[in-house]
Structures are given as structure tokens and as C-alpha cells.
Write a protein that holds these residues in place. Structure first.
Motif, PDB file in Angstrom:
ATOM      1  N   UNK A 164       0.556  48.075  -1.669  1.00  0.00           N
ATOM      2  CA  UNK A 164       1.403  47.867  -0.514  1.00  0.00           C
ATOM      3  C   UNK A 164       2.813  47.434  -0.944  1.00  0.00           C
ATOM      4  N   UNK A 165       3.388  48.015  -2.033  1.00  0.00           N
ATOM      5  CA  UNK A 165       4.428  47.386  -2.574  1.00  0.00           C
ATOM      6  C   UNK A 165       5.497  48.111  -1.487  1.00  0.00           C
ATOM      7  N   UNK A 166       6.816  47.449  -1.202  1.00  0.00           N
ATOM      8  CA  UNK A 166       7.675  48.015  -0.255  1.00  0.00           C
ATOM      9  C   UNK A 166       8.362  49.367  -0.602  1.00  0.00           C
ATOM     10  N   UNK A 167       8.395  49.529  -2.041  1.00  0.00           N
ATOM     11  CA  UNK A 167       8.728  50.980  -2.330  1.00  0.00           C
ATOM     12  C   UNK A 167       7.941  52.191  -1.924  1.00  0.00           C
ATOM     13  N   UNK A 168       6.741  51.672  -1.621  1.00  0.00           N
ATOM     14  CA  UNK A 168       5.810  52.842  -1.346  1.00  0.00           C
ATOM     15  C   UNK A 168       5.740  53.086   0.540  1.00  0.00           C
ATOM     16  N   UNK A 169       6.407  52.236   0.963  1.00  0.00           N
ATOM     17  CA  UNK A 169       6.287  51.887   2.588  1.00  0.00           C
ATOM     18  C   UNK A 169       7.210  53.068   3.140  1.00  0.00           C
ATOM     19  N   UNK A 170       6.764  53.634   4.468  1.00  0.00           N
ATOM     20  CA  UNK A 170       7.641  54.625   4.986  1.00  0.00           C
ATOM     21  C   UNK A 170       8.997  54.537   5.088  1.00  0.00           C
ATOM     22  N   UNK A 171       9.713  53.283   5.135  1.00  0.00           N
ATOM     23  CA  UNK A 171      11.059  53.199   5.227  1.00  0.00           C
ATOM     24  C   UNK A 171      11.603  53.587   3.895  1.00  0.00           C
ATOM     25  N   UNK A 172      11.121  53.066   2.892  1.00  0.00           N
ATOM     26  CA  UNK A 172      11.679  53.255   1.508  1.00  0.00           C
ATOM     27  C   UNK A 172      11.298  55.018   1.104  1.00  0.00           C
ATOM     28  N   UNK A 173      10.273  55.407   1.394  1.00  0.00           N
ATOM     29  CA  UNK A 173      10.099  56.909   1.092  1.00  0.00           C
ATOM     30  C   UNK A 173      10.837  57.615   1.946  1.00  0.00           C
ATOM     31  N   UNK A 185       9.253  58.798  -9.945  1.00  0.00           N
ATOM     32  CA  UNK A 185       8.984  58.158 -11.287  1.00  0.00           C
ATOM     33  C   UNK A 185       9.832  56.866 -11.819  1.00  0.00           C
ATOM     34  N   UNK A 186      10.810  56.525 -11.388  1.00  0.00           N
ATOM     35  CA  UNK A 186      11.504  55.599 -11.816  1.00  0.00           C
ATOM     36  C   UNK A 186      11.757  54.486 -10.615  1.00  0.00           C
ATOM     37  N   UNK A 187      11.225  54.664  -9.454  1.00  0.00           N
ATOM     38  CA  UNK A 187      11.222  53.525  -8.622  1.00  0.00           C
ATOM     39  C   UNK A 187      10.484  52.454  -9.248  1.00  0.00           C
ATOM     40  N   UNK A 188      10.739  51.330  -8.753  1.00  0.00           N
ATOM     41  CA  UNK A 188      10.460  49.917  -9.301  1.00  0.00           C
ATOM     42  C   UNK A 188       9.493  49.634  -8.193  1.00  0.00           C
ATOM     43  N   UNK A 189       8.135  49.040  -8.623  1.00  0.00           N
ATOM     44  CA  UNK A 189       6.998  48.499  -7.844  1.00  0.00           C
ATOM     45  C   UNK A 189       7.068  46.823  -7.810  1.00  0.00           C
ATOM     46  N   UNK A 190       7.184  46.489  -6.704  1.00  0.00           N
ATOM     47  CA  UNK A 190       7.105  44.984  -6.444  1.00  0.00           C
ATOM     48  C   UNK A 190       5.656  44.533  -6.114  1.00  0.00           C
ATOM     49  N   UNK A 191       4.882  43.691  -7.136  1.00  0.00           N
ATOM     50  CA  UNK A 191       3.684  43.443  -6.841  1.00  0.00           C
ATOM     51  C   UNK A 191       3.413  42.870  -5.505  1.00  0.00           C
ATOM     52  N   UNK A 192       2.305  42.857  -4.906  1.00  0.00           N
ATOM     53  CA  UNK A 192       2.197  42.112  -3.603  1.00  0.00           C
ATOM     54  C   UNK A 192       0.807  41.375  -3.767  1.00  0.00           C
TER      55      UNK A 192
END
Length: 104
Positions: free
Chosen positions: A38-47, A97-104
Motif C-alpha cells: 500500500x506504499x504511496x509510490x504504488x498508488x494511482x496518483x504516483x503511477x 526500479x528506482x522508486x522509493x517505497x515507504x512502509x505502511x
């Protein structure tokens, strides 16, 4: 924060028909999946921002039993079109690949 390439044991992209691309992110274990799916970087707005598409058209699927996140988005150009540069969609994952993931 860790990058997708450091967290996921498989990242791939492929055609989902002539007008869509699907990206699969496979996590190595349940703990990693639960921490990052559920990291913000994987959500629709970021993609949408990363791929230049409308966030309302992004499709996000979280598959816990497979430890996979699937993200689909519309191609900017139809498969095989004059200006389309990745016929099979197999190179589209590289931006993530280089997108950072914030833990949820």
C-alpha cells in the motif's frame, strides 16, 4: 527508504491488450508484501505522474496470496502504432526500479 529494485524479487511489464500495459511487482515474502503493497509510490496518483496518464484510469490490484501487486495503465500510443516504441510493453517497468517505497 528502499527502492523497488531492492524490495521486489521480480518486476516486469507486459501488454494487457493493444491499449494497456500491466506491471507486476512480486514480493519475496509475506512480511515485505504487507509492509509495502500500500506504499504511496504504488498508488494511482504516483503511477499516473510517473507514466503521464490519467490517475482515474489506473487499475491497481493487490493479490496477497501471490504476494503480487498488479498495476495497469493505458498506453500513450496503441501497440504497433507509428510512434509506439515498445511493442510488447516489456521495457515499461524500468521507470519503477528506482522508486522509493515507504512502509505502511
Amino acid at each position: 527508504m528502499p527502492k523497488i529494485i531492492e524490495v521486489c524479487n521480480q518486476v516486469r511489464s507486459k501488454n494487457a491488450g493493444p491499449f494497456w500495459i500491466t506491471i507486476d511487482l512480486r514480493f519475496p515474502d509475506d512480511a515485505s508484501f504487507q509492509r509495502y503493497h500500500l506504499a504511496p509510490a504504488l498508488q494511482p496518483n504516483a503511477i499516473a505522474a510517473l507514466y503521464g496518464v490519467d490517475p482515474n484510469l489506473i487499475k491497481y490490484f493487490s493479490l496477497p496470496t501471490l504476494r503480487v501487486v498488479k498495476i495497469s495503465y493505458p498506453r500513450l500510443y496503441p501497440q504497433g502504432g507509428v510512434v509506439e516504441r515498445d511493442m510488447h510493453g516489456g521495457q515499461q517497468y524500468v521507470r519503477l526500479l528506482d522508486v522509493e517505497l515507504e512502509a505502511q
